[in-house]
Design an enzyme around this catalytic site. Sequence first.
Site, PDB file in Angstrom:
ATOM      1  N   ASP A   1      -6.603  -3.439  -6.488  1.00  0.00           N
ATOM      2  CA  ASP A   1      -6.360  -2.152  -5.671  1.00  0.00           C
ATOM      3  C   ASP A   1      -4.952  -1.834  -6.040  1.00  0.00           C
ATOM      4  OD1 ASP A   1      -8.013  -4.017  -4.454  1.00  0.00           O
ATOM      5  OD2 ASP A   1      -8.140  -2.716  -2.550  1.00  0.00           O
TER       6      ASP A   1
ATOM      7  N   ASP B   1       0.737  -1.191   0.223  1.00  0.00           N
ATOM      8  CA  ASP B   1      -0.007  -0.021  -0.139  1.00  0.00           C
ATOM      9  C   ASP B   1       0.862   1.293  -0.025  1.00  0.00           C
ATOM     10  OD1 ASP B   1      -2.507  -1.311  -0.033  1.00  0.00           O
ATOM     11  OD2 ASP B   1      -2.375  -1.715   1.875  1.00  0.00           O
TER      12      ASP B   1
HETATM   13  N1  GLY Z   1      -7.218  -1.138  -0.740  1.00  0.00           N
HETATM   14  C1  GLY Z   1      -8.617  -1.559   0.297  1.00  0.00           C
HETATM   15  C2  GLY Z   1     -10.022  -1.017  -0.299  1.00  0.00           C
HETATM   16  O1  GLY Z   1     -10.260  -0.475  -1.360  1.00  0.00           O
HETATM   17  O2  GLY Z   1     -10.929  -1.223   0.603  1.00  0.00           O
END
Ligand code: GLY
Length: 419
Positions: free
Chosen positions: A195, A135
């Site tokens: 994501d 992330d």
């Molecule tokens: N990246 C995690 C979400 O979109 O909840």
Amino acid sequence: MKRRILHLLFILCFYLGLYSSCTPKFKGSIIEDNLTFAQSQLRIAFDEIDYARTNETPESRQEREKKGWGELTNPRNSEPDGSLHLVPSKDWTSGFFPGELWYLYEYTQNNFWKKKAQQHTDMLEREKMNGKTHDMGFKMYCSYGNGYRLTQDERYKEILLQSARTLATRFKPQAGIIRSWDHSQKKWDCPVIIDNMMNLELLFWATKESKDSTFYHIAVSHARTTMKNHFRPDNSCYHVIDYDTISGKVLKKNTHQGFSHESAWSRGQAWALYGYTMCYRETKFPEFLQQAKNVEEYLFKHPHMPADYIPYWDFDAPKIPNEPRDASAAAVIASALYELSLYDSENTKRYKERADKILENLTKSYRSTIGKNNGFLLLHSTGTKPSNVEVDVPIVYADYYFIEALLRKDRLEKTGKLF
Ligand code: GLY
């Protein structure tokens, strides 16, 4: 009690126009209206953050200290009981609040927002060495990335380059992807979530700044492999693809936050639209543009896309229309569509009109009342419905992409450009 009185005073002053030094008056455009509102709400958020920090429960403090997570940093969401959920820097959402502050600085050019943005960005520095997560882009590019773009601060540049180096350690060459999660090792060998497309922007930036093309090759490889394995024939995408890192083979096609393995989780589709649009900007590879266009068609031709274009949390949720919406997915889609409108001249008007409609509807029907909801801007986002976590609540990334979309609309209409 004191906090409530301060808020009431603030709201009164706001309506009387007494905050003129930092808060311009409403002038009618959707951009000014929302960014004026955002300035008022984020001022309230500062008080709420102080309150939540001071009133952290001893259990939460103990757990944080035991796990070495460091201080609480920035807001993530409002809980159903109305309390503010603050997160330590390791949380994937820690960069969005500083990102919003940088956007307000960009819009107002007021040093008040710059100072606040610097304070809330500086809390995240330790993440540059955190190789346990993919992330990095969400955390560091939204905060330090916007900060560097607006200030050219060399310290920010070094932190961002280190962050990119740390993210690159998660690349698995045989599979051609960046590993997303380290958790759930009993379930998955090497999970990659859609994501993760959003984290590639940091790598493209790092190549331009360092002239080291390693970052570029990793990003392109990840985007191409994801294009091959994450998408279904109807152009919707899976949430989680599990890889064998030795053979590179796909082991499983799953979900984690969606309704089912075969469903189309709305925010995942939004990440895909934004991710491939951004990848086309950075590479000019036509297949990335095509992928973004395919996702857009999937979204807007879907019979479950509501008339106001604010998706339900999953396009295949079983009780539509009686399912929670996800305003965050809508905000990400709007921001992506403004950019996509620059790259596909045949459909420029359509993309722009759809993005405008999303912003209008978010403003009209999904916005918080001034002074309420811990200073969040938008209501009705959904984090993880299957675990009943963050269902139909204000969430920080909805606000970040909402502000980003408003600034994109502003720039596009004034200059015809975004970057
Ligand atoms: N990246 C995690 C979400 O979109 O909840």
